[in-house]
Design an enzyme around this catalytic site. Sequence first.
Site, PDB file in Angstrom:
ATOM      1  N   ASP A  13       0.818  -1.223   0.000  1.00  0.00           N
ATOM      2  CA  ASP A  13       0.000   0.000   0.000  1.00  0.00           C
ATOM      3  C   ASP A  13       0.850   1.270   0.000  1.00  0.00           C
ATOM      4  O   ASP A  13       0.428   2.306   0.509  1.00  0.00           O
ATOM      5  CB  ASP A  13      -0.959   0.042   1.215  1.00  0.00           C
ATOM      6  CG  ASP A  13      -1.819  -1.189   1.297  1.00  0.00           C
ATOM      7  OD1 ASP A  13      -2.274  -1.648   0.238  1.00  0.00           O
ATOM      8  OD2 ASP A  13      -2.021  -1.705   2.411  1.00  0.00           O
ATOM      9  N   LYS A  16       2.293   2.333  -5.042  1.00  0.00           N
ATOM     10  CA  LYS A  16       3.004   1.888  -6.259  1.00  0.00           C
ATOM     11  C   LYS A  16       2.162   2.091  -7.508  1.00  0.00           C
ATOM     12  O   LYS A  16       2.677   2.400  -8.574  1.00  0.00           O
ATOM     13  CB  LYS A  16       3.364   0.396  -6.154  1.00  0.00           C
ATOM     14  CG  LYS A  16       4.251   0.054  -4.996  1.00  0.00           C
ATOM     15  CD  LYS A  16       4.464  -1.428  -4.882  1.00  0.00           C
ATOM     16  CE  LYS A  16       3.228  -2.214  -4.474  1.00  0.00           C
ATOM     17  NZ  LYS A  16       2.790  -2.031  -3.091  1.00  0.00           N
ATOM     18  N   ASN A  38      -5.310 -10.026  -4.448  1.00  0.00           N
ATOM     19  CA  ASN A  38      -5.146  -9.470  -3.102  1.00  0.00           C
ATOM     20  C   ASN A  38      -4.572  -8.058  -3.183  1.00  0.00           C
ATOM     21  O   ASN A  38      -4.702  -7.262  -2.260  1.00  0.00           O
ATOM     22  CB  ASN A  38      -4.229 -10.368  -2.236  1.00  0.00           C
ATOM     23  CG  ASN A  38      -2.930 -10.757  -2.928  1.00  0.00           C
ATOM     24  OD1 ASN A  38      -2.778 -10.558  -4.138  1.00  0.00           O
ATOM     25  ND2 ASN A  38      -1.997 -11.323  -2.186  1.00  0.00           N
ATOM     26  N   GLY A  40      -4.244  -4.188  -4.516  1.00  0.00           N
ATOM     27  CA  GLY A  40      -5.196  -3.172  -4.962  1.00  0.00           C
ATOM     28  C   GLY A  40      -4.435  -1.916  -5.296  1.00  0.00           C
ATOM     29  O   GLY A  40      -3.950  -1.226  -4.414  1.00  0.00           O
ATOM     30  N   HIS A  41      -4.247  -1.668  -6.572  1.00  0.00           N
ATOM     31  CA  HIS A  41      -3.506  -0.486  -6.992  1.00  0.00           C
ATOM     32  C   HIS A  41      -4.501   0.594  -7.411  1.00  0.00           C
ATOM     33  O   HIS A  41      -5.213   0.431  -8.383  1.00  0.00           O
ATOM     34  CB  HIS A  41      -2.562  -0.837  -8.144  1.00  0.00           C
ATOM     35  CG  HIS A  41      -1.422  -1.703  -7.710  1.00  0.00           C
ATOM     36  ND1 HIS A  41      -0.588  -2.349  -8.584  1.00  0.00           N
ATOM     37  CD2 HIS A  41      -0.971  -2.019  -6.484  1.00  0.00           C
ATOM     38  CE1 HIS A  41       0.323  -3.020  -7.901  1.00  0.00           C
ATOM     39  NE2 HIS A  41       0.098  -2.843  -6.628  1.00  0.00           N
ATOM     40  N   THR A 129      -6.344 -11.346   3.048  1.00  0.00           N
ATOM     41  CA  THR A 129      -7.388 -10.639   2.299  1.00  0.00           C
ATOM     42  C   THR A 129      -8.549 -11.584   1.960  1.00  0.00           C
ATOM     43  O   THR A 129      -9.485 -11.170   1.279  1.00  0.00           O
ATOM     44  CB  THR A 129      -6.814 -10.054   0.989  1.00  0.00           C
ATOM     45  OG1 THR A 129      -6.285 -11.143   0.206  1.00  0.00           O
ATOM     46  CG2 THR A 129      -5.705  -9.050   1.250  1.00  0.00           C
ATOM     47  N   GLN A 224       2.037  -5.924  -3.252  1.00  0.00           N
ATOM     48  CA  GLN A 224       2.343  -6.008  -1.818  1.00  0.00           C
ATOM     49  C   GLN A 224       3.659  -5.269  -1.543  1.00  0.00           C
ATOM     50  O   GLN A 224       3.942  -4.289  -2.214  1.00  0.00           O
ATOM     51  CB  GLN A 224       2.400  -7.466  -1.337  1.00  0.00           C
ATOM     52  CG  GLN A 224       1.029  -8.152  -1.269  1.00  0.00           C
ATOM     53  CD  GLN A 224       0.571  -8.751  -2.586  1.00  0.00           C
ATOM     54  OE1 GLN A 224       1.324  -9.405  -3.284  1.00  0.00           O
ATOM     55  NE2 GLN A 224      -0.687  -8.534  -2.943  1.00  0.00           N
TER      56      GLN A 224
HETATM   57  P1  IMP Z   1      -2.912 -12.678   1.551  1.00  0.00           P
HETATM   58  O1  IMP Z   1      -1.984 -12.098   0.546  1.00  0.00           O
HETATM   59  O2  IMP Z   1      -4.356 -12.438   1.237  1.00  0.00           O
HETATM   60  O3  IMP Z   1      -2.605 -14.118   1.832  1.00  0.00           O
HETATM   61  O4  IMP Z   1      -2.656 -11.906   2.955  1.00  0.00           O
HETATM   62  C1  IMP Z   1      -1.453 -12.061   3.687  1.00  0.00           C
HETATM   63  C2  IMP Z   1      -1.038 -10.747   4.340  1.00  0.00           C
HETATM   64  O5  IMP Z   1      -0.649  -9.828   3.314  1.00  0.00           O
HETATM   65  C3  IMP Z   1      -2.159 -10.051   5.121  1.00  0.00           C
HETATM   66  O6  IMP Z   1      -1.592  -9.367   6.216  1.00  0.00           O
HETATM   67  C4  IMP Z   1      -2.696  -9.040   4.123  1.00  0.00           C
HETATM   68  O7  IMP Z   1      -3.317  -7.938   4.757  1.00  0.00           O
HETATM   69  C5  IMP Z   1      -1.424  -8.636   3.415  1.00  0.00           C
HETATM   70  N1  IMP Z   1      -1.649  -8.149   2.048  1.00  0.00           N
HETATM   71  C6  IMP Z   1      -1.933  -8.862   0.943  1.00  0.00           C
HETATM   72  N2  IMP Z   1      -2.055  -8.076  -0.134  1.00  0.00           N
HETATM   73  C7  IMP Z   1      -1.808  -6.826   0.295  1.00  0.00           C
HETATM   74  C8  IMP Z   1      -1.738  -5.561  -0.378  1.00  0.00           C
HETATM   75  O8  IMP Z   1      -1.915  -5.423  -1.590  1.00  0.00           O
HETATM   76  N3  IMP Z   1      -1.464  -4.488   0.419  1.00  0.00           N
HETATM   77  C9  IMP Z   1      -1.216  -4.601   1.759  1.00  0.00           C
HETATM   78  N4  IMP Z   1      -1.265  -5.761   2.411  1.00  0.00           N
HETATM   79  C10 IMP Z   1      -1.555  -6.867   1.694  1.00  0.00           C
END
Ligand code: IMP
Length: 434
Positions: A13, A16, A38, A40-41, A129, A224
């Site tokens: 977040d 980017k 997962n 979100g840009h 997410t 991420q």
């Molecule tokens: P997952 O990627 O859904 O498995 O989540 C694993 C961890 O990564 C969690 O703490 C999510 O909140 C975090 N996460 C996944 N995608 C993002 C993103 O795009 N921005 C910030 N945190 C993320």
Amino acid sequence: MRNIIILGAQWGDEGKGKIVDVFSEKFDIVARYQGGHNAGHTVFIGDRKFVLKLIPSGILRPGKQAVIGNGLVIDPAALVAEMDSLEKAGLPVSGNLFISNRAHVLFPAHRMMEKMSEARPGRVSIGTTSRGIGPCYEDKTARRGIRVAELLDPETFRAKYDAVMEEKIAIAKALDISEELDLAGVYREYERIAERIRPMVCDTAVLLNDAIRQGKSVLFEGAQGTMLDIDHGTYPFVTSSSASAGGACTGTGVAPTRISAVIGVSKAYITRVGGGPFPTEVLDGAGDRIRQRGNEFGSVTGRPRRCGWFDIPLLRYTAAINGFDSLVVTKLDVLDEFDNIPVCVAYRSGKKEITAIPPTVAEMQQLEPVYECLPGWKVSTFGISSYEQLPAAAREYLEFLENRTGVEVGCISTGPERNQTIVKPGSRFQDLVR
Ligand code: IMP
């Protein structure tokens, strides 16, 4: 050769999406290399807001090619929904988007497995997410995943789908999960989507390497952030893919020798969503002020983000892992109203002062930040687009970050719009995105 990686230097977040969108103008191709929906840009163009989850932000620039690399996990329904919303906004997708035949396919059963692992007593809840990303990567690593090329081959898809789903049902039964999966319905939907995406699917490693050989430039877009990287992040509170620079090579099939630079993106402070250690988290009023001023709520899940002060040891760590050539500092304007701005310069661990990032969550949770306080600037920097126009205290803040992290601050973002961006004159960054 000018192929650069832009990626997150913190816990995701960092902004980017905007940075990739602004500078994609100077590149021929934008390629995503890991993660899935997962991410979100968020990109603002005038009064239009786009939240891209799977498709690289380069798609917003007419004539640019956008690549979804082999390192991604793709939920076909999410991909098609995103394609539809872009086309509805008048942005053509077909002809510009290329999907790797080696990327992995995500199924609703992966979401079911994730619900199970997040909620089960005795399991550590990561605060994911809930998109099924982890379980899809689990199948990939366990060598039972289904790739896009297999989705497109009806015979293989039928056989693998049945085998993989049979296993999921057996696990669900053993764990007493009552959720019903419409296996036949999902199969039909995926078959239909396969036909829709078929013209866009190819060997994207060949596409990228051929383009590079022809002198075209590629911008690799990370999702991420490094502290969520499966190897280098705050394990197990991480995502399941390689969000750091190395992931760009494995996730696209482009060799390290073809990559010219790595740019890190960091906020002027720091945020994190989900669970896990966060040494500089601010739980009192200042944290709420950052959240409100920075609108720090997740673009995919809407969850409030945890907020805190800039962490120098953490940034030095991610700079080393990725070999940053330059740093982009975003959301500087969010700090405009603070009298003083603490910056973490070291951690106290028991009686010792340390600057290294410990490998375990238990050790990280013991850390107490050591702060140095910098004076705030107390005037608006919102929308400023030249370095000289920044108030002196804001420039001093940025120079402090630069000196202590050992990485130049080559670009600063002062608002969500494309033109609310400063490229520092004479910086390496200016040279890289010329
Ligand atoms: P997952 O990627 O859904 O498995 O989540 C694993 C961890 O990564 C969690 O703490 C999510 O909140 C975090 N996460 C996944 N995608 C993002 C993103 O795009 N921005 C910030 N945190 C993320």
